[in-house]
Design a protein around this motif. Structure first.
Motif, PDB file in Angstrom:
ATOM      1  N   ASP A 143      -6.518  -2.337   4.133  1.00 17.64           N
ATOM      2  CA  ASP A 143      -7.154  -2.156   2.834  1.00 17.64           C
ATOM      3  C   ASP A 143      -8.218  -1.064   2.873  1.00 17.64           C
ATOM      4  OD1 ASP A 143      -7.133  -2.983   0.141  1.00 17.64           O
ATOM      5  OD2 ASP A 143      -8.925  -4.201   0.432  1.00 17.64           O
ATOM      6  N   GLU A 144      -8.938  -0.991   3.988  1.00 18.35           N
ATOM      7  CA  GLU A 144     -10.006   0.001   4.106  1.00 18.35           C
ATOM      8  C   GLU A 144      -9.477   1.382   4.492  1.00 18.35           C
ATOM      9  OE1 GLU A 144     -12.669  -1.697   6.918  1.00 18.35           O
ATOM     10  OE2 GLU A 144     -13.294  -3.336   5.606  1.00 18.35           O
ATOM     11  N   ALA A 145      -8.491   1.413   5.385  1.00 18.24           N
ATOM     12  CA  ALA A 145      -7.975   2.695   5.868  1.00 18.24           C
ATOM     13  C   ALA A 145      -7.207   3.445   4.781  1.00 18.24           C
ATOM     14  CB  ALA A 145      -7.078   2.476   7.083  1.00 18.24           C
ATOM     15  N   TRP A 146      -6.545   2.723   3.907  1.00 25.86           N
ATOM     16  CA  TRP A 146      -5.797   3.339   2.815  1.00 25.86           C
ATOM     17  C   TRP A 146      -6.396   2.908   1.471  1.00 25.86           C
ATOM     18  CZ3 TRP A 146      -3.305   1.579   7.278  1.00 25.86           C
ATOM     19  CH2 TRP A 146      -2.669   2.580   8.037  1.00 25.86           C
ATOM     20  N   ASN A 147      -7.690   3.107   1.349  1.00 29.29           N
ATOM     21  CA  ASN A 147      -8.396   2.672   0.140  1.00 29.29           C
ATOM     22  C   ASN A 147      -8.171   3.594  -1.053  1.00 29.29           C
ATOM     23  OD1 ASN A 147      -9.934   4.881   0.818  1.00 29.29           O
ATOM     24  ND2 ASN A 147     -11.791   3.731   1.287  1.00 29.29           N
ATOM     25  N   GLU A 154      -7.492  -6.433   6.577  1.00 28.23           N
ATOM     26  CA  GLU A 154      -8.715  -5.782   6.119  1.00 28.23           C
ATOM     27  C   GLU A 154      -8.707  -4.299   6.503  1.00 28.23           C
ATOM     28  OE1 GLU A 154     -12.520  -7.494   5.908  1.00 28.23           O
ATOM     29  OE2 GLU A 154     -11.863  -9.446   6.673  1.00 28.23           O
ATOM     30  N   TYR A 155      -8.230  -4.010   7.683  1.00 32.23           N
ATOM     31  CA  TYR A 155      -8.174  -2.614   8.130  1.00 32.23           C
ATOM     32  C   TYR A 155      -7.271  -1.789   7.206  1.00 32.23           C
ATOM     33  CZ  TYR A 155      -7.260   1.530  10.907  1.00 32.23           C
ATOM     34  OH  TYR A 155      -7.140   2.837  11.314  1.00 32.23           O
ATOM     35  N   ARG A 184     -15.477 -10.796  -1.928  1.00 31.80           N
ATOM     36  CA  ARG A 184     -14.843 -10.502  -0.636  1.00 31.80           C
ATOM     37  C   ARG A 184     -15.138 -11.606   0.367  1.00 31.80           C
ATOM     38  NH1 ARG A 184     -13.324  -5.114   0.363  1.00 31.80           N
ATOM     39  NH2 ARG A 184     -13.856  -5.256   2.565  1.00 31.80           N
ATOM     40  N   LYS A 230       0.812  -1.210   0.000  1.00 29.33           N
ATOM     41  CA  LYS A 230       0.000   0.000   0.000  1.00 29.33           C
ATOM     42  C   LYS A 230       0.856   1.276   0.000  1.00 29.33           C
ATOM     43  CE  LYS A 230      -4.491  -1.134   0.435  1.00 29.33           C
ATOM     44  NZ  LYS A 230      -5.599  -0.526  -0.350  1.00 29.33           N
ATOM     45  N   ARG A 261     -13.599  -5.842  -4.446  1.00 32.68           N
ATOM     46  CA  ARG A 261     -14.639  -4.886  -4.098  1.00 32.68           C
ATOM     47  C   ARG A 261     -16.038  -5.502  -4.157  1.00 32.68           C
ATOM     48  NH1 ARG A 261     -11.294  -2.823  -1.360  1.00 32.68           N
ATOM     49  NH2 ARG A 261     -10.126  -0.952  -1.961  1.00 32.68           N
ATOM     50  N   ILE A 281      -5.137  -2.850  -4.292  1.00 33.08           N
ATOM     51  CA  ILE A 281      -6.339  -3.293  -3.586  1.00 33.08           C
ATOM     52  C   ILE A 281      -6.106  -4.731  -3.124  1.00 33.08           C
ATOM     53  CG2 ILE A 281      -8.794  -3.812  -3.794  1.00 33.08           C
ATOM     54  CD1 ILE A 281      -8.946  -1.645  -5.950  1.00 33.08           C
TER      55      ILE A 281
END
Length: 236
Positions: A79-83, A76-77, A97, A28, A92, A88
């Motif tokens: 991936d979501e926090a730095w979306n 998972e965090y 998922r 990321k 999505r 990826i």
């Protein structure tokens, strides 16, 4: 995310669970401070107990002072926090998922324990664990073969591949230490090809623990365990 954010990772060298988080952060492009925990040290560090008082285990990601525990949850965090980043980790599509979560859980709760037992047990216990591990690996072999893709998530490394790092890299070293031939090209050609592609993926290759050092780490660990058991013990 803002440039002033603070990201810390409490991990441990040689741990596949800790490495998962590092791999995701690097994929990321997230800058972080790594704090190594000595797994052989007792009691646990005050920092680890402060941030993970429930399970008292690594890895723990601390983002702007807020801790997140358990490696799959952390993935998972991230991936979501730095979306907003190009990479990826999880699909999505909601169904895709859910499927990815299923296979990651299958690897963690079924495959990894059986593989570990097949290398650490002796006698009949090892034989039983070996058979169980082969059956579980056959399920993954079939799943990957059906996808006809390089990786579980498609053409690039994703959530399931990172979750499978124990199979993709660690078990090759551990079975060599234990003198066990389990995950081999003649038995599991598709999985072995996936493992090779996984290890050769640029960010993965650049950040995997050196094989020689990992071998020495687990050899010392196995030897230390042997010395703590009586001659009649049935486990390494």
């Amino acid at each position: 995310m803002g440039g002033e954010e603070e990201v810390k990772l409490l991990g441990a060298w040689g741990s596949p669970f800790s490495w998962r988080v590092e791999a995701a952060l690097k994929m990321k492009g997230v800058e972080y401070e790594y704090i190594d925990e000595d797994l052989m040290n007792c009691p646990k560090s005050s920092l680890l107990l402060q941030h993970n008082p429930v399970s008292k285990k690594i890895p723990v990601l601390v983002h702007d002072g807020k801790p997140i525990a358990e490696s799959l949850v952390i993935l998972e965090y991230i991936d979501e926090a730095w979306n907003d980043r190009p990479v990826i980790l999880l699909p999505r599509d909601p169904h895709d998922r859910a499927v990815a979560r299923f296979w990651a859980k299958f690897m963690d709760e079924k495959c990894a324990p059986a593989l570990w037992r097949s290398c650490r047990r002796v006698g009949m216990e090892r034989e039983n664990a070996f058979g169980e591990a082969c059956a579980l690996l056959s399920v993954l072999e079939a799943e990957l073969k059906d996808k006809q893709k390089r990786f579980f998530g498609g053409d690039t490394v994703g959530f399931v591949d990172i979750a499978g790092n124990f199979i993709g890299y660690w078990i090759g070293v551990i079975q060599e230490v234990a003198g066990v031939r389990l995950l081999t090209p003649d038995k599991f050609p598709v999985l072995c090809k996936w493992s090779e592609d996984f290890q050769n993926s640029p960010i993965i290759r650049e950040n995997l623990p050196p094989r020689e050092q990992l071998f020495a780490f687990f050899k010392a660990r196995f030897e230390r365990k042997r010395k703590t058991l009586s001659p009649a013990a049935t486990r390494l």
